[in-house]
Design a protein around this motif. Structure first.
Motif, PDB file in Angstrom:
ATOM      1  N   ALA A  95     -22.237  -3.683  -4.491  1.00 50.89           N
ATOM      2  CA  ALA A  95     -21.543  -4.149  -5.692  1.00 50.89           C
ATOM      3  C   ALA A  95     -21.410  -3.028  -6.716  1.00 50.89           C
ATOM      4  O   ALA A  95     -20.329  -2.812  -7.288  1.00 50.89           O
ATOM      5  N   LEU A 100     -18.794  -2.663  -9.821  1.00 54.17           N
ATOM      6  CA  LEU A 100     -19.324  -3.748 -10.655  1.00 54.17           C
ATOM      7  C   LEU A 100     -20.361  -3.172 -11.612  1.00 54.17           C
ATOM      8  O   LEU A 100     -21.310  -2.523 -11.168  1.00 54.17           O
ATOM      9  N   VAL A 104     -23.460  -6.629 -15.222  1.00 55.18           N
ATOM     10  CA  VAL A 104     -22.912  -7.827 -14.591  1.00 55.18           C
ATOM     11  C   VAL A 104     -23.682  -8.135 -13.309  1.00 55.18           C
ATOM     12  O   VAL A 104     -23.984  -9.302 -13.001  1.00 55.18           O
ATOM     13  N   THR A 105     -24.013  -7.097 -12.544  1.00 49.78           N
ATOM     14  CA  THR A 105     -24.813  -7.289 -11.336  1.00 49.78           C
ATOM     15  C   THR A 105     -26.151  -7.934 -11.680  1.00 49.78           C
ATOM     16  O   THR A 105     -26.596  -8.874 -11.012  1.00 49.78           O
ATOM     17  N   VAL A 108     -25.696 -11.651 -12.462  1.00 49.07           N
ATOM     18  CA  VAL A 108     -25.512 -12.479 -11.269  1.00 49.07           C
ATOM     19  C   VAL A 108     -26.849 -12.687 -10.561  1.00 49.07           C
ATOM     20  O   VAL A 108     -27.249 -13.812 -10.241  1.00 49.07           O
ATOM     21  N   LEU A 160     -12.467  -8.192 -10.888  1.00 47.03           N
ATOM     22  CA  LEU A 160     -13.904  -8.432 -10.934  1.00 47.03           C
ATOM     23  C   LEU A 160     -14.358  -9.322  -9.782  1.00 47.03           C
ATOM     24  O   LEU A 160     -15.444  -9.117  -9.223  1.00 47.03           O
ATOM     25  N   LEU A 164     -17.721  -9.156  -7.170  1.00 49.24           N
ATOM     26  CA  LEU A 164     -18.832 -10.087  -7.358  1.00 49.24           C
ATOM     27  C   LEU A 164     -19.409 -10.583  -6.039  1.00 49.24           C
ATOM     28  O   LEU A 164     -20.574 -10.991  -5.989  1.00 49.24           O
ATOM     29  N   ALA A 167     -22.666  -9.034  -4.928  1.00 47.11           N
ATOM     30  CA  ALA A 167     -23.739  -9.418  -5.845  1.00 47.11           C
ATOM     31  C   ALA A 167     -24.216 -10.837  -5.566  1.00 47.11           C
ATOM     32  O   ALA A 167     -25.420 -11.129  -5.628  1.00 47.11           O
TER      33      ALA A 167
END
Length: 297
Positions: A95, A100, A104-105, A108, A160, A164, A167
């Motif tokens: 990811a 990413l 954000v990783t 998640v 995005l 994702l 992730a």
């Protein structure tokens, strides 16, 4: 103090295991930032796993560590390694390598304590108290506050979404791995157990790298530093602590510690790379710490 009471209390080093685990585990994102520019994610992980396997095999042999006597134990330990290492780390590194943002990783993967709590009752028969649910909710809220500015600055939804997927796969891997290990192999020798965990992990990751990557590596100074750090600190240190924590505590208690990873990573990134820490991030850190405290009380 009676002898039984003394045995019931954790030793001073053991009481610091959760804090030390969070600190070491948080550096994984930093290691990825240093190493991924010089190698594709699965190739990077394959080299890492190979070195760990050689080191742990040598340690287990020299110290005459006991090996599991039952084939079923080998199977369970190997499956837990595939989930915790191959699936989780493979998803996280892929990811990040595909663009990413680490924040954000982390957000998640930060869902893991909630998913673990949902599965703990069914798989492990653990009862999750209302205060633990409240702590898990506060922890996730705090993580969201810490990484909010990074999430807002990420790519648009159309770009995005494909990033994702790895992730989410990582999230499912670490959740299933924690529950599986707690149920089927909560206790094993950390030396031989690491060898058994990393054998299938290396095989699966290397095959995936061969099938999807060029497997070329630029052996720069930053890559060598990142590789050494991830091998010695993460794969030997943090993973051993994770196995100890799973052995000693409930699945929910262990999973709640992952809420502290994004705040700790943000602090490390602020110190090393001068990344911005907003006021909302600082408040989020306090909320996350309080949530983890409430969930582990």
């Amino acid at each position: 103090m009676t002898a039984s009471a003394a045995r019931a209390q954790p030793t001073l080093p053991a009481s610091f295991y959760p804090l030390l685990f969070v600190l070491l585990w948080s550096t994984g994102f930093i290691g990825a930032k240093f190493g991924l520019p010089d190698a594709e994610p699965l190739t990077f992980l394959s080299v890492r796993y190979l070195i760990v396997l050689v080191l742990m095999t040598g340690i287990a042999t020299l110290t005459r560590a006991p090996w599991p006597s039952q084939p079923r134990a080998w199977l369970h330990i190997g499956v837990s390694g595939l989930l915790v290492h191959a699936v989780y780390l493979g998803g996280v590194f892929t990811a990040i390598a595909h663009g990413l943002p680490a924040g954000v990783t982390a957000l998640v993967v930060g869902l893991q304590p909630v998913l673990t709590a949902l599965g703990a009752g069914t798989w492990l028969g653990e009862r999750v108290e209302p205060r633990q649910w409240a702590g898990l909710a506060l922890g996730f809220l705090g993580v969201g506050m810490v990484v909010a500015h990074k999430a807002a600055a990420s790519a648009d939804a159309a770009h995005l979404l494909p990033m994702l997927v790895p992730a989410v796969v990582a999230l499912l891997g670490i959740t299933a791995g924690t529950l599986y290990q707690k149920r089927f192999c909560p206790s094993f020798d950390l030396r031989t157990g690491s060898v058994i965990q990393f054998l299938p992990t290396l095989a699966v990751t290397a095959l995936a790298a061969y099938a999807s990557e060029t497997m070329q590596i630029h052996w720069s100074g930053s890559f060598i530093f990142a590789l050494a750090w991830l091998v010695l600190v993460l794969s030997l240190g943090a993973v051993s602590l994770l196995n100890l924590l799973i052995r000693r505590g409930s699945a929910v208690n262990v999973a709640s510690l992952f809420y502290l990873t994004p705040p700790a990573t943000a602090l490390i990134a602020w110190a090393l790379f001068h990344e911005t820490l907003t006021g909302l991030s600082l408040v989020g850190m306090v909320v996350a710490v309080f949530g983890v405290w409430l969930a582990r009380r």
